[in-house]
Design an enzyme around this catalytic site. Sequence first.
Site, short mmCIF file in Angstrom:
data_model
loop_
_atom_site.label_atom_id
_atom_site.label_comp_id
_atom_site.label_asym_id
_atom_site.label_seq_id
_atom_site.Cartn_x
_atom_site.Cartn_y
_atom_site.Cartn_z
N ILE A 16 0.83 -1.20 0.00
CA ILE A 16 0.00 0.00 0.00
C ILE A 16 0.86 1.26 0.00
O ILE A 16 0.59 2.21 -0.73
CB ILE A 16 -0.95 -0.01 1.21
CG1 ILE A 16 -1.98 -1.13 1.07
CG2 ILE A 16 -1.66 1.34 1.36
CD1 ILE A 16 -2.79 -1.38 2.32
N ASP A 58 13.61 2.98 10.74
CA ASP A 58 12.77 2.06 11.50
C ASP A 58 11.84 2.94 12.33
O ASP A 58 12.27 3.59 13.28
CB ASP A 58 13.63 1.19 12.40
CG ASP A 58 12.83 0.25 13.28
OD1 ASP A 58 11.58 0.37 13.32
OD2 ASP A 58 13.44 -0.60 13.96
N VAL A 59 10.56 2.96 11.96
CA VAL A 59 9.65 3.92 12.60
C VAL A 59 9.33 3.58 14.05
O VAL A 59 8.69 4.37 14.73
CB VAL A 59 8.33 4.07 11.79
CG1 VAL A 59 8.62 4.67 10.42
CG2 VAL A 59 7.60 2.73 11.67
N TYR A 150 -3.25 -7.55 16.90
CA TYR A 150 -3.36 -6.70 15.72
C TYR A 150 -4.62 -5.84 15.79
O TYR A 150 -4.58 -4.63 15.54
CB TYR A 150 -3.39 -7.59 14.48
CG TYR A 150 -3.58 -6.86 13.18
CD1 TYR A 150 -2.53 -6.12 12.62
CD2 TYR A 150 -4.79 -6.91 12.48
CE1 TYR A 150 -2.70 -5.46 11.41
CE2 TYR A 150 -4.96 -6.25 11.28
CZ TYR A 150 -3.91 -5.53 10.74
OH TYR A 150 -4.08 -4.87 9.54
N LYS A 154 -5.02 -1.68 15.92
CA LYS A 154 -5.73 -0.93 14.88
C LYS A 154 -6.94 -0.18 15.44
O LYS A 154 -7.26 0.92 14.99
CB LYS A 154 -6.15 -1.86 13.74
CG LYS A 154 -4.97 -2.41 12.94
CD LYS A 154 -4.17 -1.32 12.25
CE LYS A 154 -3.11 -1.90 11.32
NZ LYS A 154 -2.36 -0.86 10.59
N VAL A 183 -5.88 -6.99 1.45
CA VAL A 183 -5.35 -6.35 0.25
C VAL A 183 -4.30 -7.28 -0.36
O VAL A 183 -3.58 -7.99 0.36
CB VAL A 183 -4.72 -4.98 0.59
CG1 VAL A 183 -4.25 -4.26 -0.68
CG2 VAL A 183 -5.73 -4.12 1.35
N THR A 185 -1.22 -7.83 -1.07
CA THR A 185 0.10 -7.30 -0.72
C THR A 185 0.94 -8.40 -0.10
O THR A 185 0.44 -9.47 0.25
CB THR A 185 -0.02 -6.16 0.31
OG1 THR A 185 -0.60 -6.70 1.52
CG2 THR A 185 -0.88 -5.02 -0.21
#
Length: 252
Positions: A16, A58-59, A150, A154, A183, A185
């Site tokens: 994405i 690396d966020v 997860y 989110k 998606v 991906t």
Amino acid sequence: MDDARRCLVTGAGRGIGAAVAKRLSAAGHRVALTSRSVGELEALAAQLPGPSLIVPADVTDPEAIECAFADVERAWGPVEVLVLAAGAGTSAPLRRTTDADWQRMLDLNLTAPFRMLRRAVPGMVDQGFGRVVAIASMAAKQGEPYIAAYTASKHGLLGLVRSAAAELARTGVTVNAVCPAYVDTPMTDTSVASISSTTGRTPQQAREALERHQPIGRLITPDEVADAVLLCVASAAITGQGINVDGGAVQS
């Protein structure tokens, strides 16, 4: 173009994030690309029609976030459009979800976006313009078995978006989430492999099960998610929303 903006896209190396970066560049914007993989970013930058900047990071590392923003600011000026596409998933029954699994989901899917949003907002408010779009998930709106960590991350991300949008509504800064279903991906490829290994289905059977999960009978494409992101970037009147891109799975 007169309305070209300075953009920063996380998770830009693939999926994405890469699709969004391509669309922003094609629309005439400058696009800074962030992920951990320099090679993927270099390959993507070579495909973009407009100016780009590679800022590997690396966020989940606060210092890396600061360096990424500083690099963009030195090269172009303050970030005007922030697309938070970096993320990952994990799957396990509750009883086998470890503290490490839980923390990894929160660190990458919730804390990192919070830190980046916090870093971007002052510059956006000073300019009187900003667009923040977080890639959430349909897991931000409903729970499903085996993805508790997860889903929690989110749900938290959507809550962050809604609160920030309310706080910034009169500043010219909008904050939205795009909530896709499965998606097509590399992240979904990982889900397919996990389903296959735990159920004994072939990878094709596992993929078909995910496709049947959506009313349109197929996976969402990255470009379809990018459509919603570009809408949020274009509009000053859309804020505080979690826009479903799920083939009709959740009607709201």
